[in-house]
Design an enzyme around this catalytic site. Structure first.
Site, PDB file in Angstrom:
ATOM      1  N   SER A  12      -8.911   6.934  63.577  1.00 10.53           N
ATOM      2  CA  SER A  12      -9.584   6.004  62.611  1.00 10.53           C
ATOM      3  C   SER A  12      -9.029   6.373  61.322  1.00 10.53           C
ATOM      4  O   SER A  12      -8.069   6.488  61.046  1.00 10.53           O
ATOM      5  CB  SER A  12     -11.045   6.120  62.849  1.00 10.53           C
ATOM      6  OG  SER A  12     -11.674   4.886  62.000  1.00 10.53           O
ATOM      7  N   THR A  13     -10.259   6.447  60.414  1.00  2.06           N
ATOM      8  CA  THR A  13     -10.005   6.885  58.964  1.00  2.06           C
ATOM      9  C   THR A  13      -9.026   8.137  58.728  1.00  2.06           C
ATOM     10  O   THR A  13      -9.292   9.043  59.365  1.00  2.06           O
ATOM     11  CB  THR A  13     -11.326   7.145  58.318  1.00  2.06           C
ATOM     12  OG1 THR A  13     -12.340   6.160  58.631  1.00  2.06           O
ATOM     13  CG2 THR A  13     -11.240   7.143  56.742  1.00  2.06           C
ATOM     14  N   HIS A  38      -8.521   2.323  64.787  1.00  9.68           N
ATOM     15  CA  HIS A  38      -9.463   1.405  64.102  1.00  9.68           C
ATOM     16  C   HIS A  38      -8.646   0.574  63.166  1.00  9.68           C
ATOM     17  O   HIS A  38      -8.272   1.320  62.005  1.00  9.68           O
ATOM     18  CB  HIS A  38     -10.638   2.011  63.689  1.00  9.68           C
ATOM     19  CG  HIS A  38     -11.529   2.704  64.559  1.00  9.68           C
ATOM     20  ND1 HIS A  38     -12.193   3.463  64.337  1.00  9.68           N
ATOM     21  CD2 HIS A  38     -11.468   2.321  65.960  1.00  9.68           C
ATOM     22  CE1 HIS A  38     -13.007   3.884  65.349  1.00  9.68           C
ATOM     23  NE2 HIS A  38     -12.517   3.274  66.482  1.00  9.68           N
ATOM     24  N   MET A 128     -14.493   8.433  61.135  1.00  7.24           N
ATOM     25  CA  MET A 128     -15.716   8.376  61.076  1.00  7.24           C
ATOM     26  C   MET A 128     -16.514   8.121  62.562  1.00  7.24           C
ATOM     27  O   MET A 128     -15.988   7.055  63.329  1.00  7.24           O
ATOM     28  CB  MET A 128     -16.253   7.187  59.898  1.00  7.24           C
ATOM     29  CG  MET A 128     -16.489   8.049  58.762  1.00  7.24           C
ATOM     30  SD  MET A 128     -17.106   6.816  57.455  1.00  7.24           S
ATOM     31  CE  MET A 128     -15.487   5.494  57.029  1.00  7.24           C
ATOM     32  N   ASP A 131     -17.013   6.780  67.884  1.00 10.79           N
ATOM     33  CA  ASP A 131     -15.989   6.227  68.778  1.00 10.79           C
ATOM     34  C   ASP A 131     -15.296   7.139  69.508  1.00 10.79           C
ATOM     35  O   ASP A 131     -14.638   8.091  68.851  1.00 10.79           O
ATOM     36  CB  ASP A 131     -15.213   5.066  68.224  1.00 10.79           C
ATOM     37  CG  ASP A 131     -14.667   4.159  69.255  1.00 10.79           C
ATOM     38  OD1 ASP A 131     -15.314   3.848  70.333  1.00 10.79           O
ATOM     39  OD2 ASP A 131     -13.647   3.653  68.953  1.00 10.79           O
TER      40      ASP A 131
END
Length: 187
Positions: A12-13, A38, A128, A131
């Site tokens: 993700s991030t 994401h 973050m 997930d």
């Protein structure tokens, strides 16, 4: 085709930054590679382009019905969930956000079925939230080797930390060591 090796990566991030460190260190792997990042529908194509620049393996946006193939990288498109059908094909479906995201790493990893002779590895990278934590537990139960990125090399240590806290992670490694571990398993 039942002996397909599978590498599932969730990020993700900071994911692009980390994947741009990981992929130049990987040869053509003896595994099908699926990345769930994401991402939004507007960014997914440029994300693929960025990865293509640093990967010796072909990278493309996953499409409905795609077959998984060794040495090929598929990225889950933004705005839809990616499911594996019998660990062989891609099914894309619109759906509610899971863990406030779509595509969700958990959704993809939970669709993995126990290996039929092939090796499976699940990797949770920077991001973050949590997930991927439920998904990694499921992958471990299916016989996968599981890896989480370490705090030092993560941009944000939320997802790898949540995955590690499940007790289902085999290795917590810096990104360079993840590359070495993947070469060792699928080189």
């Amino acid at each position: 085709m039942s002996h397909l090796n599978l590498l599932m990566i969730g990020s993700s991030t900071g994911g692009l930054k980390v994947l741009e460190v990981l992929f130049p260190r990987l040869p053509v792997l003896n595994a099908a590679v699926v990345i769930v990042q994401h991402i939004t529908p507007l960014v997914d194509k440029s994300f693929v382009t960025s990865l293509q620049r640093v990967s010796v393996m072909p990278v493309s946006l996953a499409q409905e019905g795609d077959s998984l193939q060794h040495g090929k990288v598929l990225l889950a498109p933004g705005g839809v969930h990616l499911y594996l059908v019998n660990n062989q094909k891609i099914h894309l479906a619109a759906g509610e956000r899971v863990n406030s995201v779509c595509p969700s790493i958990d959704v993809s990893m939970l669709s993995v079925t126990p290996g039929r002779g092939g090796k499976m590895v699940g990797v949770i990278l920077t991001g973050m939230g949590r997930d991927g934590a439920d998904g990694i537990v499921h992958m471990k139960k299916c016989g996968s080797v599981t890896i989480a990125q370490d705090q030092k090399t993560s941009v944000i240590y939320g997802m790898p930390k949540a995955a590690a806290e499940t007790g289902s992670i085999d290795f917590v490694l810096p990104i360079e060591r993840i590359a070495a571990k993947l070469r060792e398993m699928f080189g």
